[in-house]
Design an enzyme around this catalytic site. Structure first.
Site: not given
Length: 336
Positions: A130, A284, A313
């Site tokens: 991320s 995601d 995600h």
């Protein structure tokens, strides 16, 4: 209780947007030993709601990243409550007066840590999940002669307009709490933090995750239980200004920002010399694989290797998807 990390004193740290972060402190933890040749360094920045200890789920004995072989440097983002943040800064930059921090500012500080304190001249790999993955790109663009390989997973080199809008939504939920008071609160805006967590839960996982009941694999009986848990977690564990500080850093993410590339995104990515594997999750919702596919075409020799998971995600969150973990380790092994 003694802390489990070290602090690097940066002094007044210059910021890309002008001004300085006064008395800046960078918190970090190392694992393993630097080799005599200095060629086993792996940098793992932290992600949005993570600190150095959360990175420990990405390495260990027998893993592709193993402290027995690698010198792993886990570095905390500004704004995460461990490095300099609104919540731990005093004086005229405390709380809602904390300055705007970019990824460029974070990487400049990390570069100083590695070179000035550790004597590191080369990095074998920069990797992370991320917002940590976003820093991987930034490292490769900002210090191309130092970085040999990058592996961002569930990340991007520039925050997309849709990603920006998603973040505006969770931000608005938090700031709607009148207790927030423009960042100048006396007590935490609990209701705003709860709303932030509940909204965020809708984005962290895919539609199929909820449709097919995958939340049960994480111990939740229904979506409402998951949302309640995320609301409680954010209300009990996070400072509102810290969350918003990092959110602003994320929204401004762009490897081409600054005087070197002046917003020329293609040229910035084209300057990367590090061996690169981009590993998005196919479902995601805010770092979609399409963005990484575009980036891979602009980074010389980059490999685009998406992983299919209904966890979205959060497929990368250690323990959620064993297949993702196995593919991540295989990719790391390939780069190292």
């Amino acid at each position: 209780m003694s802390r489990d990390y070290e602090i690097f004193e940066l002094g007044d740290h210059p910021l890309l947007g002008g001004g300085v972060l006064k008395g800046a402190q960078l918190a970090y933890k190392t694992y393993g030993t630097l080799s005599p040749a200095g060629d086993n360094v792996v940098v793992m920045p932290t992600f949005y709601t993570g600190s150095h200890d959360r990175n420990e789920g990405f390495f260990g004995p027998g893993r592709a990243l193993d402290p027995a072989r690698h010198f792993i440097v886990s570095v905390n983002l500004f704004g995460n409550g461990v490095s300099s943040s609104p919540s731990n800064t005093t004086g005229d930059q405390a709380g809602g007066n904390f300055p705007h921090i970019t990824l460029h500012d974070n990487i400049a500080a990390q570069h100083r840590l590695l070179t000035e304190r550790m004597g590191v001249t080369q990095i074998a790999l920069v990797t992370g999940w991320s917002m940590a993955g976003c820093q991987s790109y930034q490292w490769a663009v900002q210090y191309p002669d130092m970085v040999r390989a990058i592996l961002p997973f569930c990340a991007s080199a520039r925050t997309s307009p849709h990603n920006f809008v998603f973040l505006e939504g969770v931000k608005a939920a938090l700031c709607a709490d009148p207790v927030w008071n423009g960042g100048h609160y006396d007590t935490q805006p609990i209701e705003g933090l709860k709303a932030f967590g509940r909204v965020y839960a809708g984005w962290a996982f895919s539609q199929a995750f909820y449709r097919d009941g995958l939340y049960q694999q994480l111990g939740y009986d229904n979506p409402a239980a998951l949302m309640d848990d995320w609301a409680t977690d954010h209300a009990e564990n996070w400072d509102a200004n810290n969350l918003l500080c990092k959110l602003a850093t994320w929204q401004a993410g762009d490897v081409s920002a600054g005087p070197v590339f002046n917003g020329d995104f293609k040229t910035a990515l084209g300057s990367i010399t590090a061996r690169t594997i981009l590993m998005p999750c196919t479902r995601d919702l805010y770092f979609p694989p399409e963005d990484n596919e575009i980036e891979a075409a602009l980074i010389p020799g980059a490999i685009f290797r998406p992983y299919a998971s209904d966890f979205g995600h959060c497929a990368a969150n250690p323990g959620n998807d064993a297949g993702f973990t196995a593919q991540l380790d295989a990719n790391i092994q390939e780069l190292l």
